[in-house]
Write an enzyme that holds these catalytic residues in place. Structure first.
Site, PDB file in Angstrom:
ATOM      1  N   ARG A 181       0.805  -1.245   0.083  1.00  0.00           N
ATOM      2  CA  ARG A 181      -0.024   0.059  -0.176  1.00  0.00           C
ATOM      3  C   ARG A 181       0.883   1.216   0.015  1.00  0.00           C
ATOM      4  NH1 ARG A 181      -1.956  -3.673   3.913  1.00  0.00           N
ATOM      5  NH2 ARG A 181      -4.408  -4.385   3.342  1.00  0.00           N
ATOM      6  N   LYS A 235      -1.474  -2.077   7.550  1.00  0.00           N
ATOM      7  CA  LYS A 235      -2.815  -1.676   7.703  1.00  0.00           C
ATOM      8  C   LYS A 235      -3.359  -2.617   8.828  1.00  0.00           C
ATOM      9  CE  LYS A 235      -7.409  -1.037   5.474  1.00  0.00           C
ATOM     10  NZ  LYS A 235      -8.415  -1.159   4.233  1.00  0.00           N
ATOM     11  N   HIS A 260      -2.459   2.359  -5.678  1.00  0.00           N
ATOM     12  CA  HIS A 260      -3.140   1.327  -5.352  1.00  0.00           C
ATOM     13  C   HIS A 260      -3.378   0.595  -6.568  1.00  0.00           C
ATOM     14  CE1 HIS A 260      -4.851  -0.314  -1.728  1.00  0.00           C
ATOM     15  NE2 HIS A 260      -5.804  -1.030  -2.314  1.00  0.00           N
ATOM     16  N   ARG A 263      -0.801  -2.038  -7.041  1.00  0.00           N
ATOM     17  CA  ARG A 263      -1.310  -3.190  -5.998  1.00  0.00           C
ATOM     18  C   ARG A 263      -2.302  -3.963  -6.515  1.00  0.00           C
ATOM     19  NH1 ARG A 263      -1.466  -4.643  -0.425  1.00  0.00           N
ATOM     20  NH2 ARG A 263      -3.668  -5.160   0.342  1.00  0.00           N
ATOM     21  N   HIS A 281      -4.503  -8.958   3.480  1.00  0.00           N
ATOM     22  CA  HIS A 281      -6.047  -8.776   3.843  1.00  0.00           C
ATOM     23  C   HIS A 281      -6.047  -9.766   4.956  1.00  0.00           C
ATOM     24  CE1 HIS A 281      -6.719  -7.737  -0.596  1.00  0.00           C
ATOM     25  NE2 HIS A 281      -6.481  -6.814  -0.047  1.00  0.00           N
ATOM     26  N   TYR A 301     -10.206 -10.281  -7.050  1.00  0.00           N
ATOM     27  CA  TYR A 301      -9.130 -10.241  -8.073  1.00  0.00           C
ATOM     28  C   TYR A 301      -9.388 -11.410  -9.072  1.00  0.00           C
ATOM     29  CZ  TYR A 301      -6.355  -6.884  -5.647  1.00  0.00           C
ATOM     30  OH  TYR A 301      -6.477  -5.618  -4.713  1.00  0.00           O
TER      31      TYR A 301
END
Length: 268
Positions: free
Chosen positions: A133, A158, A227, A230, A253, A262
């Protein structure tokens, strides 16, 4: 069911799935069996298709939620029962919401080659080669680069979570060239105060400008931002055969549903 209750958790633990994912997968299989009124090992393709339709139409679950449940059932049949059902037998539902755009591999190469200087080029390569990120990139320190293990340590990503991502030989070569030029001490990408280098991370604007300049120079019409690289990284991994769980770990995640998007970006 006693044997199945033992086998599936063992298969998940062997692959180092998180406790949360293990609970989610087990509950998904239990709900499937309860809905059909039979042990899940006695069910097959027809029941799977019917159940998926039930989740989408009768229960009206979000597509992202159904994708996560389908991932759990695919694991159960392919890994636990060793049935190896093809994807067409347990298809992922199509997502109706607008999906983020991605760059092709050729566009990524053009973007990186169009960077205005070594700093921008290194920034873009790190973003794409690791799937970091924007914030994670800006707060990387020199000590996070482990050239011996060929890993980059992403500390306090994150949600405050740590993870490791692979360091490719090509990226390592560029990072070494960049280090010889910039000689960063603490922060991998040090910022400035009044145009003088300072012991602080770069700002989001530095990353934004790097993306915008390279995109214009490369003639890329898509809106290019950190992003997007990413998204492109994850999509290209999937197209090259990486499984969803591996991509989830690399991206950091928490939930598999976040990674499942995805599946709809990759080319068949």
């Amino acid at each position: 069911m006693t044997k199945l209750r033992r086998l599936m958790p063992e298969e998940l633990q062997r692959r180092n799935y998180s406790k949360q994912t293990i609970r989610y997968y087990l509950q998904a299989v239990a709900d499937f069996a309860r809905h059909c009124g039979r042990s899940p090992d006695q069910l097959g393709r027809n029941e799977l298709r019917s159940y998926q339709a039930y989740l989408l139409r009768a229960r009206q679950l979000a597509v992202g939620t159904v994708v996560g449940l389908v991932a759990a059932l695919r694991f159960f049949f392919n890994k636990t029962l060793q049935r190896h059902l093809p994807p067409t037998d347990i298809p992922y539902p199509k997502h109706p919401r607008r999906l983020p755009a991605v760059l092709s591999m050729e566009e990524v190469a053009r973007l990186i080659d169009s960077a205005r200087n070594l700093l921008d080029r290194t920034l873009l390569m790190v973003l794409y080669s690791t799937g970091m990120r924007n914030c994670e990139l800006r707060h990387r320190q020199v000590q996070d680069i482990d050239s011996k293990s060929m890993l980059i340590h992403i500390q306090r990503g994150k949600g405050g979570r740590d993870r490791y991502v692979p360091l490719s030989p090509k990226l390592l070569e560029t990072l070494r060239e960049y280090w010889r030029w910039m000689k960063p001490k603490t922060w991998l990408f040090p910022g400035t105060i009044h145009n003088w280098r300072a012991d602080k991370p770069i700002t989001p604007k530095v990353v934004w400008d790097a993306c915008q300049f390279a995109a214009r120079r490369a003639g890329i019409k898509k809106r290019v931002y950190a992003h997007l690289l990413r998204h492109s990284y994850a999509t290209h991994l999937l197209e090259e055969g990486a499984d969803l769980r591996t991509i989830q770990l690399l991206l950091g995640h928490v939930r598999l549903e976040h990674t499942a998007v995805y599946l709809h970006l990759s080319r068949p």
